[in-house]
Structures are given as structure tokens and as C-alpha cells.
Design a protein around this motif. Sequence first.
Motif, PDB file in Angstrom:
ATOM      1  N   PRO A  71       0.797  -1.236   0.000  1.00 18.87           N
ATOM      2  CA  PRO A  71       0.000   0.000   0.000  1.00 18.87           C
ATOM      3  C   PRO A  71       0.821   1.274   0.000  1.00 18.87           C
ATOM      4  CG  PRO A  71       0.105  -0.919   2.206  1.00 18.87           C
ATOM      5  CD  PRO A  71       0.815  -1.903   1.319  1.00 18.87           C
ATOM      6  N   GLU A  72       0.196   2.308  -0.506  1.00 19.33           N
ATOM      7  CA  GLU A  72       0.684   3.660  -0.281  1.00 19.33           C
ATOM      8  C   GLU A  72       0.310   4.064   1.145  1.00 19.33           C
ATOM      9  OE1 GLU A  72       2.430   5.200  -2.504  1.00 19.33           O
ATOM     10  OE2 GLU A  72       2.082   3.880  -4.234  1.00 19.33           O
ATOM     11  N   ALA A  73       0.872   5.145   1.632  1.00 14.07           N
ATOM     12  CA  ALA A  73       0.601   5.602   2.993  1.00 14.07           C
ATOM     13  C   ALA A  73      -0.894   5.852   3.182  1.00 14.07           C
ATOM     14  CB  ALA A  73       1.387   6.881   3.277  1.00 14.07           C
ATOM     15  N   GLY A  74      -1.466   5.239   4.239  1.00  9.06           N
ATOM     16  CA  GLY A  74      -2.867   5.445   4.571  1.00  9.06           C
ATOM     17  C   GLY A  74      -3.847   4.650   3.731  1.00  9.06           C
ATOM     18  N   GLU A  75      -3.368   3.811   2.813  1.00 12.66           N
ATOM     19  CA  GLU A  75      -4.249   3.068   1.914  1.00 12.66           C
ATOM     20  C   GLU A  75      -4.698   1.765   2.582  1.00 12.66           C
ATOM     21  OE1 GLU A  75      -4.147   2.397  -2.866  1.00 12.66           O
ATOM     22  OE2 GLU A  75      -2.392   1.703  -1.733  1.00 12.66           O
ATOM     23  N   ASP A  76      -5.969   1.396   2.399  1.00 10.03           N
ATOM     24  CA  ASP A  76      -6.441   0.100   2.887  1.00 10.03           C
ATOM     25  C   ASP A  76      -7.044  -0.684   1.730  1.00 10.03           C
ATOM     26  OD1 ASP A  76      -9.359   0.621   2.672  1.00 10.03           O
ATOM     27  OD2 ASP A  76      -9.021   2.021   4.319  1.00 10.03           O
ATOM     28  N   VAL A  77      -7.283  -1.975   1.958  1.00  5.47           N
ATOM     29  CA  VAL A  77      -7.746  -2.857   0.893  1.00  5.47           C
ATOM     30  C   VAL A  77      -9.076  -2.392   0.331  1.00  5.47           C
ATOM     31  CG1 VAL A  77      -8.630  -5.178   0.452  1.00  5.47           C
ATOM     32  CG2 VAL A  77      -6.451  -4.889   1.614  1.00  5.47           C
ATOM     33  N   CYS A  78      -9.974  -1.955   1.211  1.00  3.88           N
ATOM     34  CA  CYS A  78     -11.320  -1.589   0.770  1.00  3.88           C
ATOM     35  C   CYS A  78     -11.337  -0.324  -0.076  1.00  3.88           C
ATOM     36  CB  CYS A  78     -12.237  -1.426   1.975  1.00  3.88           C
ATOM     37  SG  CYS A  78     -12.476  -2.969   2.891  1.00  3.88           S
ATOM     38  N   SER A  79     -10.253   0.417  -0.090  1.00 10.41           N
ATOM     39  CA  SER A  79     -10.200   1.638  -0.893  1.00 10.41           C
ATOM     40  C   SER A  79      -9.708   1.379  -2.309  1.00 10.41           C
ATOM     41  CB  SER A  79      -9.296   2.670  -0.219  1.00 10.41           C
ATOM     42  OG  SER A  79      -7.935   2.246  -0.232  1.00 10.41           O
ATOM     43  N   LEU A  80      -9.277   0.154  -2.603  1.00  5.91           N
ATOM     44  CA  LEU A  80      -8.783  -0.155  -3.942  1.00  5.91           C
ATOM     45  C   LEU A  80      -9.960  -0.244  -4.914  1.00  5.91           C
ATOM     46  CD1 LEU A  80      -6.168  -2.904  -3.031  1.00  5.91           C
ATOM     47  CD2 LEU A  80      -5.696  -0.525  -3.672  1.00  5.91           C
ATOM     48  N   LEU A 111      -8.620  -3.837  -9.464  1.00  7.05           N
ATOM     49  CA  LEU A 111      -8.371  -5.198  -8.995  1.00  7.05           C
ATOM     50  C   LEU A 111      -8.719  -6.221 -10.075  1.00  7.05           C
ATOM     51  CD1 LEU A 111      -9.763  -4.860  -5.379  1.00  7.05           C
ATOM     52  CD2 LEU A 111      -7.390  -5.347  -5.984  1.00  7.05           C
ATOM     53  N   ALA A 112      -9.844  -6.012 -10.765  1.00  8.55           N
ATOM     54  CA  ALA A 112     -10.235  -6.926 -11.833  1.00  8.55           C
ATOM     55  C   ALA A 112      -9.195  -6.935 -12.951  1.00  8.55           C
ATOM     56  CB  ALA A 112     -11.605  -6.537 -12.377  1.00  8.55           C
ATOM     57  N   ARG A 113      -8.641  -5.772 -13.261  1.00  6.54           N
ATOM     58  CA  ARG A 113      -7.618  -5.704 -14.307  1.00  6.54           C
ATOM     59  C   ARG A 113      -6.351  -6.434 -13.864  1.00  6.54           C
ATOM     60  NH1 ARG A 113      -7.366  -0.600 -14.931  1.00  6.54           N
ATOM     61  NH2 ARG A 113      -5.327  -0.025 -14.087  1.00  6.54           N
ATOM     62  N   TRP A 114      -5.948  -6.255 -12.602  1.00  8.35           N
ATOM     63  CA  TRP A 114      -4.767  -6.955 -12.093  1.00  8.35           C
ATOM     64  C   TRP A 114      -4.960  -8.469 -12.135  1.00  8.35           C
ATOM     65  CZ3 TRP A 114      -3.938  -3.531  -7.122  1.00  8.35           C
ATOM     66  CH2 TRP A 114      -3.250  -2.361  -7.488  1.00  8.35           C
ATOM     67  N   VAL A 115      -6.140  -8.932 -11.695  1.00 10.56           N
ATOM     68  CA  VAL A 115      -6.392 -10.373 -11.697  1.00 10.56           C
ATOM     69  C   VAL A 115      -6.448 -10.897 -13.128  1.00 10.56           C
ATOM     70  CG1 VAL A 115      -8.019 -12.193 -11.065  1.00 10.56           C
ATOM     71  CG2 VAL A 115      -7.562 -10.346  -9.469  1.00 10.56           C
ATOM     72  N   LEU A 131      -2.118  -8.936  -1.738  1.00  6.83           N
ATOM     73  CA  LEU A 131      -2.166  -7.601  -1.153  1.00  6.83           C
ATOM     74  C   LEU A 131      -1.497  -7.695   0.207  1.00  6.83           C
ATOM     75  CD1 LEU A 131      -5.886  -6.860  -2.085  1.00  6.83           C
ATOM     76  CD2 LEU A 131      -3.841  -6.134  -3.334  1.00  6.83           C
ATOM     77  N   ARG A 132      -0.297  -7.134   0.329  1.00  8.70           N
ATOM     78  CA  ARG A 132       0.548  -7.363   1.510  1.00  8.70           C
ATOM     79  C   ARG A 132       0.907  -6.042   2.182  1.00  8.70           C
ATOM     80  NH1 ARG A 132       4.891 -11.614   0.440  1.00  8.70           N
ATOM     81  NH2 ARG A 132       3.169 -12.929   1.191  1.00  8.70           N
ATOM     82  N   ARG A 172     -17.921  -7.384  -1.069  1.00  7.68           N
ATOM     83  CA  ARG A 172     -19.227  -7.134  -1.690  1.00  7.68           C
ATOM     84  C   ARG A 172     -19.178  -5.895  -2.596  1.00  7.68           C
ATOM     85  NH1 ARG A 172     -21.742  -6.880   2.644  1.00  7.68           N
ATOM     86  NH2 ARG A 172     -22.100  -9.113   2.918  1.00  7.68           N
ATOM     87  N   ALA A 173     -18.284  -4.974  -2.295  1.00 11.77           N
ATOM     88  CA  ALA A 173     -18.138  -3.791  -3.141  1.00 11.77           C
ATOM     89  C   ALA A 173     -17.555  -4.151  -4.505  1.00 11.77           C
ATOM     90  CB  ALA A 173     -17.239  -2.764  -2.446  1.00 11.77           C
ATOM     91  N   TRP A 174     -16.882  -5.311  -4.587  1.00 13.31           N
ATOM     92  CA  TRP A 174     -16.285  -5.735  -5.852  1.00 13.31           C
ATOM     93  C   TRP A 174     -17.233  -6.594  -6.672  1.00 13.31           C
ATOM     94  CZ3 TRP A 174     -11.421  -7.739  -2.840  1.00 13.31           C
ATOM     95  CH2 TRP A 174     -10.765  -6.649  -2.272  1.00 13.31           C
ATOM     96  N   GLY A 175     -18.303  -7.119  -6.042  1.00 12.18           N
ATOM     97  CA  GLY A 175     -19.263  -7.954  -6.763  1.00 12.18           C
ATOM     98  C   GLY A 175     -20.132  -8.724  -5.791  1.00 12.18           C
ATOM     99  N   PRO A 176     -21.241  -9.324  -6.254  1.00  3.25           N
ATOM    100  CA  PRO A 176     -22.092 -10.123  -5.365  1.00  3.25           C
ATOM    101  C   PRO A 176     -21.332 -11.316  -4.809  1.00  3.25           C
ATOM    102  CG  PRO A 176     -22.701 -10.456  -7.667  1.00  3.25           C
ATOM    103  CD  PRO A 176     -21.723  -9.331  -7.650  1.00  3.25           C
ATOM    104  N   LEU A 177     -21.691 -11.710  -3.588  1.00  7.16           N
ATOM    105  CA  LEU A 177     -21.011 -12.809  -2.914  1.00  7.16           C
ATOM    106  C   LEU A 177     -21.855 -14.069  -2.952  1.00  7.16           C
ATOM    107  CD1 LEU A 177     -19.583 -11.026   0.270  1.00  7.16           C
ATOM    108  CD2 LEU A 177     -18.652 -11.106  -2.060  1.00  7.16           C
TER     109      LEU A 177
END
Length: 241
Positions: free
Chosen positions: A14-23, A28-32, A40-41, A56-61
Amino acid sequence: MRTSLSPFGLVVTPEAGEDVCSLPPALLARWVGQHRLVVLRGFPVVGVEDLADCARAWGPLLRWDFGEVFDVTAVHAVPFHWDGPWAEQTPSYLFFHCPAAPVSGWEMTFCDTTRLLASLSVDELRRWDGVTITYHGGYADCVYSSRLVDVHPITGEPVLRYQEPHDPAAYPIPLLLEFTGVPDAAGLVAELRDRLYDPRFCVTHRWQSGDFLLVDNHALLHRRDPLPVATLPPLHRVHIL
């Protein structure tokens, strides 16, 4: 920062102050799509409910009887497989979170079946393409069938759909395979094992505490080594459709 893995995969810190949910989900879909597997480390650890909300923000679960987040606690090894073949809709992505990693054990190995199939000769691919497998038992305790060679529903690429058999002598829950379209099933199983464990197509992920892992469930098969102790917090997993 982004670092490519070999032969495939990407590690993102991450960049400073960045969390997973802010990506952004599109990023993420393009990276995958490009790397099949994204680690994500170094991002802040999240709780179970926040993990589900984030995914859930990335798609239905996919929701199971136990809910949306599965706690992986089994200590035994699990052979190569893909997740959710018996579900109404097979998940597109697996999203793992490891709050606390063991010193050793529980490593996951991922096989990129698009690379594997691209290595086959025309005759080999034609022979595999005619095979259908019916699975009996396993952890879902059900019967389901799948073509050995299928199509990635997002990219249109050929992918391998295969669950390794569970030897009743070695695994607590057996999984038996019934083949059609191939005269020598035992020979095909041996051939598949040689290909699946070929390092040209595999990446082994060794967990670090706090790791998140996003996986293409259509392109990759995965397996897990045994966990030597069962006293650590569970590994959390969410299925994103």
C-alpha cells in the motif's frame, strides 16, 4: 508498489494510509485478469464483517449455509481443485485474508491452467477436450459433472476443470472420479498430475500475517499443504461471483 511473481502473480503493497477496501474494483479486476493471482501485503487487517463488506463492493457474494465468510480451519492437506463446482453459479474470484500466519505449513499452490493447456500439442488438447468427469462425494458430499476442458466465462480462454481424487486411505473425506470420453482413465490421472505439478505453471503462496489474496477461480486450480498446528486464527475466505 507492485512486484511481479514468476511464472505469474502480482504482489501489491500500500501507499501511505491506503487500505484494501479503498482499492477500485475495476483496478483489482484488471490486475487479476493480467496476473491471475494478486497478493495484497502490508495493508491493515480487517475483521470478518468488514471483509465481507469490502468484497461485496467488488461484486455479489456467494452465500452458503454458514454465511458469506468461511473460516478455513482444517489442518489436513487438500489436493488441486477449483471452488464451487456444485454451486448454482461458480465463483469468479476467491478472496482470502490471513490475520495470523503459521511459521510453516498451510502453503497454497496455484496452477495456471491456461498456461498448462497452451503447452499441450494439438493432439493432446483434442484428446483432453473430449473428456467429462463426474465427481462423487468430497466435502460437499454430492454428485456433479464437468468437462475437463472448459471455457473461461470472462475471457473466453480454455481452462482446465479438475478436482484431484481423494484417496480414501489418505483423506478423511474421499472424492471419487468417473471418466467418460477416455479409454485409459488411470493414465489420464497420472498425466494430469504430472502437468499440474509442473513448476512452469505453478506458484506457491507462503502466507505472511495480514496477507490478502485475490484469485481467478476460473483460470487457476489450487491446493493446500497441511497445517501443523490448529491453534492459530482461521484463514478467512469469501467467494465473489
